[in-house]
Each structure stands twice: as structure tokens, then as C-alpha cells.
Motif scaffolding. Structure first.
Motif, PDB file in Angstrom:
ATOM      1  N   GLN A   8       0.839  -1.196   0.000  1.00 54.99           N
ATOM      2  CA  GLN A   8       0.000   0.000   0.000  1.00 54.99           C
ATOM      3  C   GLN A   8       0.876   1.249   0.000  1.00 54.99           C
ATOM      4  O   GLN A   8       1.895   1.305   0.668  1.00 54.99           O
ATOM      5  CB  GLN A   8      -0.921  -0.001   1.214  1.00 54.99           C
ATOM      6  CG  GLN A   8      -1.935  -1.108   1.151  1.00 54.99           C
ATOM      7  CD  GLN A   8      -2.798  -1.174   2.402  1.00 54.99           C
ATOM      8  OE1 GLN A   8      -2.653  -0.380   3.314  1.00 54.99           O
ATOM      9  NE2 GLN A   8      -3.695  -2.133   2.432  1.00 54.99           N
ATOM     10  N   GLY A   9       0.468   2.228  -0.789  1.00 54.51           N
ATOM     11  CA  GLY A   9       1.206   3.478  -0.859  1.00 54.51           C
ATOM     12  C   GLY A   9       2.186   3.554  -2.024  1.00 54.51           C
ATOM     13  O   GLY A   9       2.736   4.613  -2.292  1.00 54.51           O
ATOM     14  N   TYR A  10       2.422   2.436  -2.693  1.00 50.10           N
ATOM     15  CA  TYR A  10       3.300   2.465  -3.861  1.00 50.10           C
ATOM     16  C   TYR A  10       2.506   2.915  -5.085  1.00 50.10           C
ATOM     17  O   TYR A  10       1.293   2.743  -5.141  1.00 50.10           O
ATOM     18  CB  TYR A  10       3.931   1.088  -4.109  1.00 50.10           C
ATOM     19  CG  TYR A  10       5.049   0.778  -3.144  1.00 50.10           C
ATOM     20  CD1 TYR A  10       6.350   1.224  -3.395  1.00 50.10           C
ATOM     21  CD2 TYR A  10       4.824   0.057  -1.978  1.00 50.10           C
ATOM     22  CE1 TYR A  10       7.378   0.956  -2.509  1.00 50.10           C
ATOM     23  CE2 TYR A  10       5.850  -0.211  -1.087  1.00 50.10           C
ATOM     24  CZ  TYR A  10       7.129   0.242  -1.359  1.00 50.10           C
ATOM     25  OH  TYR A  10       8.145  -0.013  -0.478  1.00 50.10           O
ATOM     26  N   PRO A  11       3.169   3.493  -6.098  1.00 56.63           N
ATOM     27  CA  PRO A  11       2.462   4.007  -7.271  1.00 56.63           C
ATOM     28  C   PRO A  11       1.750   2.895  -8.056  1.00 56.63           C
ATOM     29  O   PRO A  11       2.219   1.754  -8.111  1.00 56.63           O
ATOM     30  CB  PRO A  11       3.556   4.637  -8.131  1.00 56.63           C
ATOM     31  CG  PRO A  11       4.825   4.514  -7.385  1.00 56.63           C
ATOM     32  CD  PRO A  11       4.596   3.716  -6.153  1.00 56.63           C
ATOM     33  N   GLU A  12       0.630   3.250  -8.655  1.00 56.14           N
ATOM     34  CA  GLU A  12      -0.201   2.287  -9.373  1.00 56.14           C
ATOM     35  C   GLU A  12       0.534   1.566 -10.508  1.00 56.14           C
ATOM     36  O   GLU A  12       0.349   0.355 -10.664  1.00 56.14           O
ATOM     37  CB  GLU A  12      -1.468   2.974  -9.900  1.00 56.14           C
ATOM     38  CG  GLU A  12      -2.462   2.020 -10.510  1.00 56.14           C
ATOM     39  CD  GLU A  12      -2.846   0.840  -9.611  1.00 56.14           C
ATOM     40  OE1 GLU A  12      -2.910  -0.297 -10.127  1.00 56.14           O
ATOM     41  OE2 GLU A  12      -3.075   1.050  -8.412  1.00 56.14           O
ATOM     42  N   ASN A  79       2.164  -4.799  10.222  1.00 58.39           N
ATOM     43  CA  ASN A  79       3.182  -3.927   9.651  1.00 58.39           C
ATOM     44  C   ASN A  79       4.461  -3.849  10.469  1.00 58.39           C
ATOM     45  O   ASN A  79       5.226  -2.914  10.312  1.00 58.39           O
ATOM     46  CB  ASN A  79       2.624  -2.520   9.417  1.00 58.39           C
ATOM     47  CG  ASN A  79       2.909  -2.055   8.012  1.00 58.39           C
ATOM     48  OD1 ASN A  79       3.519  -2.755   7.227  1.00 58.39           O
ATOM     49  ND2 ASN A  79       2.470  -0.864   7.701  1.00 58.39           N
ATOM     50  N   ARG A 154       8.702  -6.599   0.880  1.00 52.46           N
ATOM     51  CA  ARG A 154       7.241  -6.525   0.765  1.00 52.46           C
ATOM     52  C   ARG A 154       6.730  -7.460  -0.333  1.00 52.46           C
ATOM     53  O   ARG A 154       5.687  -8.096  -0.181  1.00 52.46           O
ATOM     54  CB  ARG A 154       6.816  -5.086   0.516  1.00 52.46           C
ATOM     55  CG  ARG A 154       7.091  -4.192   1.718  1.00 52.46           C
ATOM     56  CD  ARG A 154       6.805  -2.733   1.429  1.00 52.46           C
ATOM     57  NE  ARG A 154       7.117  -1.909   2.568  1.00 52.46           N
ATOM     58  CZ  ARG A 154       6.334  -1.752   3.636  1.00 52.46           C
ATOM     59  NH1 ARG A 154       5.184  -2.375   3.696  1.00 52.46           N
ATOM     60  NH2 ARG A 154       6.709  -0.975   4.626  1.00 52.46           N
TER      61      ARG A 154
END
Length: 167
Positions: A8-12, A79, A154
């Protein structure tokens, strides 16, 4: 489609590449090719020596680490991959602080670069408590590929999650 909980939070566009690897069932093979084998720090004692070697190489002036161990109570889903704690006790008229590092047991069977990144992260907390610019600069000083390793960890956790879902 499996949720990319760890990413989550990484670019699409990056997530789309990961989804494609998952759909093609190639994520595990890509990681295995990039990071073959596992480390040989299977015991708490070996982990302690490994951590002390890194600390003596990069953080000689940091406070001592009194305990390093694998901890099965750390839940990666929340996390946390490792924990650093400072335990303070009153002994006589003095306050004694002891630093502890605990690593999630899932990293017993991880590739060595992943374990190194986790240990580096926890050691950096000896000098920098917050995840700020100075913290990440220190991580990169100890492990130049820190950011790539953090991402690949991750991916590895995502692969482990996928394999567990199949069982």
C-alpha cells in the motif's frame, strides 16, 4: 485478485507490474532468482552475532544492544517486521536502560539481504527514533540498497501470503 496488503502506498504502475507477476504466477520465481537461498542465522545467538557485527562496523558510538532475538509474537500483518525497545529499570539509585531488538520469526527462512535490511532498520533506531530523513540516510549508509530491499521484502511477504492462501 489478492490484495496487495504489504504494498500500500506504492504508485499504481508499480502495483500493476506486481499484479501481472502474480497473475502469471511468476512472483516467487523472480524473487528466487534475485535472492537465491537463505541466511544461516537460524538461532537467536547467531542473530545476535550478526547484529553485533553490523553494529560494530557502522554504529560504534551507538548505545549497546543487550538482547537480539527472533520473536514469534511479532505479527507481520500489523506492519511490524522487527521491533526495537528500550527497557528501563531502576537499580539502586540509578536508571538503567537496555536496548532490545526483536525480529519476526518469518525472517529465519528469508534471504540474507532481507535479514540484513531488517537488522539495519532496527539498528538505525538506536540513533534515530523516528522514520525521518536522517533515519533513512543512516539505513542507506549501512545498506546502500536499503530502499530496494525494503520493497523486495514486501514482495516476498506478498508471495508468502499467496502461498499460504493456497494451503
Amino acid at each position: 485478485m489478492h490484495p496487495l496488503t504489504y504494498l500500500q502506498g506504492y504508485p499504481e504502475p508499480l502495483l500493476a507490474q506486481v499484479r501481472a507477476l502474480i497473475a502469471e504466477r511468476r512472483l516467487g520465481a523472480v524473487l528466487e532468482k534475485r535472492y537465491p537461498g537463505v541466511h544461516d542465522c537460524a538461532t537467536d545467538r547467531a542473530l545476535w552475532h550478526y547484529t553485533q557485527d553490523l553494529k560494530s562496523r557502522y554504529l560504534r558510538n551507538a548505545p549497546p544492544v543487550n538482547k537480539v532475538m527472533y520473536d514469534s509474537k511479532i505479527h507481520v500483518l500489523k506492519n511490524a517486521l522487527g521491533l526495537h525497545t528500550a527497557v528501563s529499570r531502576v537499580q539502586g539509585g540509578r536508571l538503567k536502560a537496555k536496548a532490545e531488538i526483536r525480529i519476526a520469526t518469518v525472517f529465519r527462512s528469508a534471504p540474507e539481504p532481507f535479514l540484513r535490511a531488517i537488522v539495519v532498520h532496527e539498528l538505525a533506531h538506536l540513533k534515530e527514533k523516528d522514520h525521518n530523513k536522517a533515519f533513512y540516510q543512516l539505513c542507506c549508509h549501512m545498506e546502500p540498497q536499503y530502499h530496494q530491499l525494503e520493497f523486495d521484502i514486501r514482495l516476498w511477504l506478498t508471495q508468502l501470503s499467496l502461498a499460504q492462501d493456497k494451503v
